[in-house]
Design an enzyme around this catalytic site. Structure first.
Site, short mmCIF file in Angstrom:
data_model
loop_
_atom_site.label_atom_id
_atom_site.label_comp_id
_atom_site.label_asym_id
_atom_site.label_seq_id
_atom_site.Cartn_x
_atom_site.Cartn_y
_atom_site.Cartn_z
N HIS A 30 13.08 38.02 43.62
CA HIS A 30 13.77 37.17 43.86
C HIS A 30 13.32 36.52 45.29
CE1 HIS A 30 18.01 35.94 45.46
NE2 HIS A 30 17.38 34.65 44.81
N ASN A 37 22.54 37.89 48.98
CA ASN A 37 23.72 37.03 48.50
C ASN A 37 25.00 37.68 48.60
OD1 ASN A 37 22.20 34.66 48.67
ND2 ASN A 37 21.88 34.91 46.33
N GLU A 64 13.16 40.03 47.17
CA GLU A 64 13.89 41.09 46.44
C GLU A 64 13.03 41.41 45.31
OE1 GLU A 64 18.23 40.26 48.39
OE2 GLU A 64 17.67 39.58 46.25
N SER A 100 18.65 33.73 40.69
CA SER A 100 19.43 34.17 41.98
C SER A 100 20.76 34.78 41.37
CB SER A 100 19.54 33.02 42.88
OG SER A 100 19.95 31.83 42.12
P1 NAI Z 1 14.26 23.38 39.76
O1 NAI Z 1 15.21 22.56 38.99
O2 NAI Z 1 13.64 22.53 41.04
O3 NAI Z 1 13.19 23.51 38.99
C1 NAI Z 1 12.97 24.21 37.65
C2 NAI Z 1 11.82 23.82 36.91
O4 NAI Z 1 11.78 24.52 35.82
C3 NAI Z 1 11.99 22.14 36.33
O5 NAI Z 1 10.54 21.62 37.00
C4 NAI Z 1 11.89 22.40 35.03
O6 NAI Z 1 11.15 21.35 34.32
C5 NAI Z 1 11.40 23.54 34.46
N1 NAI Z 1 11.87 24.11 33.33
C6 NAI Z 1 12.97 24.47 32.95
N2 NAI Z 1 12.87 24.82 31.79
C7 NAI Z 1 11.92 25.49 31.29
C8 NAI Z 1 11.00 26.06 30.46
N3 NAI Z 1 11.75 26.69 29.35
N4 NAI Z 1 9.86 26.43 30.42
C9 NAI Z 1 9.22 26.01 31.61
N5 NAI Z 1 9.54 25.25 32.46
C10 NAI Z 1 10.97 24.85 32.43
O7 NAI Z 1 14.89 24.65 40.12
P2 NAI Z 1 14.45 25.79 41.23
O8 NAI Z 1 15.64 25.35 42.34
O9 NAI Z 1 12.98 25.82 41.54
O10 NAI Z 1 15.26 27.05 40.67
C11 NAI Z 1 14.38 27.80 39.73
C12 NAI Z 1 14.96 29.19 39.51
O11 NAI Z 1 14.90 29.85 40.97
C13 NAI Z 1 16.48 29.48 38.99
O12 NAI Z 1 16.68 30.64 38.16
C14 NAI Z 1 17.32 29.48 40.69
O13 NAI Z 1 18.38 30.08 40.33
C15 NAI Z 1 16.25 30.49 41.25
N6 NAI Z 1 16.39 30.27 42.78
C16 NAI Z 1 16.64 29.18 43.43
C17 NAI Z 1 16.77 29.20 44.61
C18 NAI Z 1 16.77 27.79 45.52
O14 NAI Z 1 17.35 27.84 46.54
N7 NAI Z 1 16.54 26.68 44.85
C19 NAI Z 1 16.72 30.31 45.57
C20 NAI Z 1 16.15 31.46 44.91
C21 NAI Z 1 16.28 31.61 43.47
#
Ligand code: NAI
Length: 501
Positions: free
Chosen positions: A145, A195, A157, A124
């Site tokens: 995105h 954003n 996006e 994001s």
């Molecule tokens: P989260 O913390 O819920 O999940 C991340 C997952 O990635 C975890 O299960 C973790 O074990 C796994 N992980 C970490 N490093 C890894 C690797 N090297 N290989 C494989 N798995 C790995 O995070 P979330 O909220 O789902 O965010 C994920 C991405 O999405 C981020 O880049 C965030 O900026 C983006 N994003 C998040 C939004 C939100 O509202 N939470 C909205 C839009 C984008």
């Protein structure tokens, strides 16, 4: 590169957290073979079960056919490690928001997949171009995105980084469509589209509260009742969390070279520093108990005055005349005793009364630019005699409306907020962040705006929107309010605001 419409098109989703699960769900429901991977192998099977549970609940509610749920189940595979995604046609990364983690992962992905496999990030805030630096084939890297919660938020996006090829953008757009999302193509710029586009709504509201023009409750009520936003900016900040929106504001502001248009205010910093993040901490702009805002101060003026029956008009606009007629007020020549009223555009009560050489004590400005059926904003100059304002307010209240009384401000609250939202939309169009229609669509779908920013300018009237900004700019002498060339040119040429350059 394989056609996205192929029946065996395969998407690998990396990261089985909140976002990865949502992306995998819409991918599997969209009929694509979907491989879900996570560094933490223990969470993947559980994540798959959670996704299937969510799809089954949709079946119970009658929103998904049982056959479609079964197809999604057979499309969705939890896989053990990265080596298992070799067959993927597209990889969507949704792991921790950390550049080094993403770069390392992108290198690992490239080592496993075919050279024509697309690799997309759901980041994001990290520039896609800087993630792509890690890859040998940078042309296949783009952004996809999504918004949280993915199954409910239709927008996606498609981010075009410095070296993303047109074929990859076209394929990502098709993938988004197969996932039943609405894709918009966006340049790889800070905050991407939604954003960045959302900055004006919060930053201008914070500025208005910081200046003491209106309270958060008043701003929220005006934006809901007069401009039809589902939530006011302060309610929204409390919902998303000030721990999220404050740092994001800073990142985007710095990314746009400290553009004052999107600069936040010290009251935002103060909330962040105090740990008053909103709903999640029980205190933000409002106080919460059991998830509900409590002790919310009223945004309404409740005057202790008899309704005015006679007024003198300081301008002769159609809006003001029609409104006064609706209230049943008698319009007379100024006799030195009646309220003097006007419905200014962009200017404030001080400048208007001085320029017109009328008594500022009796002067009451009404904002009639937006919907006035529920609420009307009244504004007075410093030193005003509130007896006149309260008499006008009582007359407005007698017509079944609510009144919010604010301090002097060029463009009141609603004009100022909407002009800033619209001007930022124009700026995004000007720098080619996305197509004008896509800018509207993205903010309608991504932020639930009642109208996209360019449509908001149309609603105000292109020339009137420009007037609001020019007055704000002149009165405050702040660069923050400088109108975009996009808006100026279309106003001067009398062209629709969506006209391309
Ligand atoms: P989260 O913390 O819920 O999940 C991340 C997952 O990635 C975890 O299960 C973790 O074990 C796994 N992980 C970490 N490093 C890894 C690797 N090297 N290989 C494989 N798995 C790995 O995070 P979330 O909220 O789902 O965010 C994920 C991405 O999405 C981020 O880049 C965030 O900026 C983006 N994003 C998040 C939004 C939100 O509202 N939470 C909205 C839009 C984008």
């Amino acid at each position: 590169m394989k056609s996205v419409s192929a029946s065996d098109y395969t998407v690998a989703v990396i990261g089985a957290g909140a976002m990865g699960q949502g992306i995998a769900q819409v991918s599997a429901q969209g009929g694509m073979k979907t491989l879900l991977v996570d560094a933490n192998a223990a969470v993947v099977d559980k994540a798959r079960q959670s996704i299937l549970g969510r799809i089954n609940r949709l079946v119970e509610k009658g929103r998904v056919e049982p056959g479609a749920a079964a197809a999604a189940e057979s499309n969705l595979h939890a896989v053990g490690n990265l080596a298992d995604i070799a067959e993927a046609d597209c990889v969507v990364e949704a792991v921790f928001e950390d550049l080094d983690v993403k770069r390392t992962l992108f290198r690992e992905i490239e080592a496993v997949v075919r050279p024509d496999c697309i690799i997309a990030s759901n980041t994001s805030s990290i520039p896609i171009s800087s993630v792509a630096q890690a890859c040998e084939h940078k042309g296949r890297v783009g952004g996809l995105h999504f918004f949280n919660p993915v199954p409910l938020m239709k927008l996606v996006e498609v981010i075009e980084a410095a070296e993303t090829t047109p074929e990859v953008i076209a394929a990502l757009t098709e993938i988004g469509k197969r996932m039943t999302r609405v894709p918009v193509t966006v340049k790889d710029m800070p905050g991407f589209l939604v954003n960045m586009g959302g900055r004006a709504f919060t930053s201008e509201s914070l500025r208005i509260a910081h200046e003491g023009v209106a309270t958060p409750t008043q701003v929220d009520a005006i934006m809901r009742d007069c401009c039809h936003f589902r939530m006011g900016p302060f309610e929204l900040m409390d919902l998303t969390g000030i721990d999220v929106n404050y740092p994001v504001s800073g990142i985007i502001y710095r990314g746009y070279m400290d553009d004052p248009r999107i600069k936040t205010s010290p009251n935002h910093t103060a909330k962040f520093d105090a740990g008053q993040f909103g709903r999640k901490t029980g205190q933000g702009w409002y106080r919460y108990e059991d998830g509900k805002a409590v002790d919310v101060p009223s945004p309404d003026l409740v005057p202790d005055a008899a309704p005015a029956t006679r007024v003198a008009l300081m301008d002769e606009g159609d809006r003001l005349e029609a409104f006064v007629k609706e209230l049943g007020l008698e319009v007379i020549e100024d006799d030195g005793t009646v309220p003097l009223i006007a419905a200014p555009i962009g200017t404030d009560a001080t400048h208007l009364s001085v320029d017109a050489a009328v008594d500022p004590k009796r002067f009451v400005a009404l904002d009639l630019m937006f919907d006035t059926t529920k609420r009307v904003t009244l504004m007075t100059a410093p030193g005003a005699d509130f007896k006149y304002r309260d008499a006008v307010a009582a007359a407005v209240i007698a017509s079944g409306r609510k009144v919010t009384a604010i301090k002097d401000s060029p463009g009141f609250v609603a004009q100022r907020m909407c002009a800033m939202i619209g001007n930022l939309g124009c700026y995004m169009a000007e720098v080619g962040l996305a197509a004008p229609d896509d800018i509207d669509l993205a903010l309608e779908l991504g932020l639930n705006y009642p109208h996209g920013p360019l449509k908001l300018i149309n609603l105000m009237g292109v020339e009137e929107a420009l007037e609001v900004l020019e007055e704000l700019h002149e009165i405050t002498a702040e660069d923050r309010y400088r109108p975009t060339m996009w808006l100026k040119r279309r106003a001067l040429l009398e062209l629709p605001i969506h006209t391309p350059s």
